[in-house]
Design an enzyme around this catalytic site. Sequence first.
Site, PDB file in Angstrom:
ATOM      1  N   HIS A  19       4.281   5.718  11.831  1.00 42.22           N
ATOM      2  CA  HIS A  19       3.836   5.602  10.436  1.00 42.22           C
ATOM      3  C   HIS A  19       2.894   6.782  10.182  1.00 42.22           C
ATOM      4  O   HIS A  19       1.674   6.610  10.052  1.00 42.22           O
ATOM      5  CB  HIS A  19       3.131   4.266  10.239  1.00 42.22           C
ATOM      6  CG  HIS A  19       2.943   3.840   8.812  1.00 42.22           C
ATOM      7  ND1 HIS A  19       3.104   4.692   7.734  1.00 42.22           N
ATOM      8  CD2 HIS A  19       2.574   2.640   8.289  1.00 42.22           C
ATOM      9  CE1 HIS A  19       2.852   4.030   6.613  1.00 42.22           C
ATOM     10  NE2 HIS A  19       2.530   2.784   6.926  1.00 42.22           N
ATOM     11  N   ARG A  33      10.838   4.057   3.759  1.00 41.18           N
ATOM     12  CA  ARG A  33      10.486   3.062   4.786  1.00 41.18           C
ATOM     13  C   ARG A  33      11.756   2.327   5.170  1.00 41.18           C
ATOM     14  O   ARG A  33      12.570   1.971   4.300  1.00 41.18           O
ATOM     15  CB  ARG A  33       9.444   2.079   4.278  1.00 41.18           C
ATOM     16  CG  ARG A  33       9.232   0.914   5.247  1.00 41.18           C
ATOM     17  CD  ARG A  33       8.047   0.082   4.907  1.00 41.18           C
ATOM     18  NE  ARG A  33       6.808   0.798   5.163  1.00 41.18           N
ATOM     19  CZ  ARG A  33       5.600   0.250   5.081  1.00 41.18           C
ATOM     20  NH1 ARG A  33       5.471  -1.029   4.750  1.00 41.18           N
ATOM     21  NH2 ARG A  33       4.517   0.950   5.330  1.00 41.18           N
ATOM     22  N   ARG A  70       0.795  -1.228   0.000  1.00 39.99           N
ATOM     23  CA  ARG A  70       0.000   0.000   0.000  1.00 39.99           C
ATOM     24  C   ARG A  70       0.826   1.276   0.000  1.00 39.99           C
ATOM     25  O   ARG A  70       0.598   2.185  -0.802  1.00 39.99           O
ATOM     26  CB  ARG A  70      -0.914   0.061   1.243  1.00 39.99           C
ATOM     27  CG  ARG A  70      -2.219  -0.629   1.104  1.00 39.99           C
ATOM     28  CD  ARG A  70      -2.604  -1.209   2.431  1.00 39.99           C
ATOM     29  NE  ARG A  70      -1.626  -2.228   2.744  1.00 39.99           N
ATOM     30  CZ  ARG A  70      -1.743  -3.498   2.338  1.00 39.99           C
ATOM     31  NH1 ARG A  70      -2.803  -3.882   1.717  1.00 39.99           N
ATOM     32  NH2 ARG A  70      -0.792  -4.380   2.592  1.00 39.99           N
ATOM     33  N   THR A  71       1.759   1.360   0.932  1.00 44.36           N
ATOM     34  CA  THR A  71       2.410   2.661   1.138  1.00 44.36           C
ATOM     35  C   THR A  71       3.221   3.047  -0.093  1.00 44.36           C
ATOM     36  O   THR A  71       3.104   4.166  -0.605  1.00 44.36           O
ATOM     37  CB  THR A  71       3.290   2.614   2.398  1.00 44.36           C
ATOM     38  OG1 THR A  71       2.493   2.095   3.463  1.00 44.36           O
ATOM     39  CG2 THR A  71       3.792   3.994   2.766  1.00 44.36           C
ATOM     40  N   LYS A  75      26.104  -2.859   0.299  1.00 42.44           N
ATOM     41  CA  LYS A  75      27.578  -2.788   0.341  1.00 42.44           C
ATOM     42  C   LYS A  75      28.039  -1.982   1.544  1.00 42.44           C
ATOM     43  O   LYS A  75      29.229  -1.731   1.699  1.00 42.44           O
ATOM     44  CB  LYS A  75      28.099  -2.117  -0.933  1.00 42.44           C
ATOM     45  CG  LYS A  75      27.688  -2.773  -2.228  1.00 42.44           C
ATOM     46  CD  LYS A  75      28.179  -1.920  -3.403  1.00 42.44           C
ATOM     47  CE  LYS A  75      27.325  -2.111  -4.626  1.00 42.44           C
ATOM     48  NZ  LYS A  75      27.496  -1.007  -5.593  1.00 42.44           N
TER      49      LYS A  75
END
Length: 308
Positions: A130, A102, A52-53, A81
Site C-alpha cells: 500500500h 485498489r 480514506r484512500t 462479466k
Amino acid sequence: MKRSLIDILDFSVEEIDELLATAKDMIADPDKYAECCKRKKLATLFFEPSTRTRLSFEAAMLELGGSVIGFSDAANTSSSKGESVSDTAKVISCYADIIAMRHPKEGAPLVAANAASIPVINAGDGGHNHPTQTLADLLTIDREKGRIDNFTIGFCGDLKFGRTVHSLISALSRYENVKVILISPHELKLPSYVKKDILDKNNIEYVETTDLEAVMPELDVLYMTRVQKERFFNEEDYLRLKDSYILTPQKLSNAKSDLCIMHPLPRVNEISVAIDDDPRACYFKQVYNAKIMRKALILKLLKEAGSI
Ligand code: CP
C-alpha cells in the site's frame, strides 16, 4: 515518460524527499496548486472497499483543479462479466490521464500498469503493498518527529496481512538507524519474505515479540494495525485473534511522552477512543497527510508523463 507507483521502492529516497517537500509546500500554500491539473482526469478503480484512500485521491485531484471518474463497486462494472484487469486498464487509458487502483489480488495494479498507457498508482493490492499509505506515514513521521531516521518503531497487530506494514518497512529500510520491533501473535507474524528480502538484506535491526507493554518504553513510534478480517480463510481464527492488542491509556503508562501513535485506519477495536484526545495520537493527522501526499504524487506522475 510514463511512470507508475506500484511498490514504494519504485521511488528513490531522493524522489520521496522531493514529494515530502512538495507536500509541505502544498500545506503552506494550497492556492499555488489549485489549478495545476486543470482538464486532467483521475480514474479511481476500486475493486475493494475503501473510505480514506479513494476519497482522499478524489479530494486530492479536485484540489489540484482536475476531475474524477471511477467506481467503488466492481460488481457494477464489466469485471463482473469477466473482463480482465489488463483490458480494463487499456479501456480506462482512453478516458483518463491517471489511474488509482485498489484490488484484492496481489499484483493486479502491476498488471494494470503494464497494460495502461497512463500512470497507474497502487492504492492497495491484497495483503501485499500500500505505497501511498506509506507516503502518508512518512510525512506523518517527518512532521511529528522532525526526521525519518534514528528512531525505534513498533509495528503491532496483524503483521502478516497488513499491507501498510510491509510497505512502510520497505520504505524505512533505506533510512539510517531505524530499529524495528515486531509485535504480533505467532499466527500473524511478519511474512518471512519481508524479513528476508527487506530487513535481513538491509541489515535492519529487529526483534519479534508478543508483549506490547514490555517494549513500550523503547518506542518513538507505535504503528497499530487492524486484524484484517477479509484476508482470513476461517472466521474462528479471526474471532480468536481480532482483539489480540487493544491500546488503552493504561497501556501507555510507561510510554515516552513524545511517542507518535499511528494507525492507517480503519480502526475496529485496536485503539481505545479514550486515546483520541491524547496529544500523542497521530492517526487522524495521517488521514490529512495522506491527502496531501496523494496530491504531490498525482502532480509528479502527471508531470513525468508529460500530461501537464
Ligand atoms: N488506510 C486505508 O487504506 O483506508 P481505506 O481502506 O479506508 O482506504
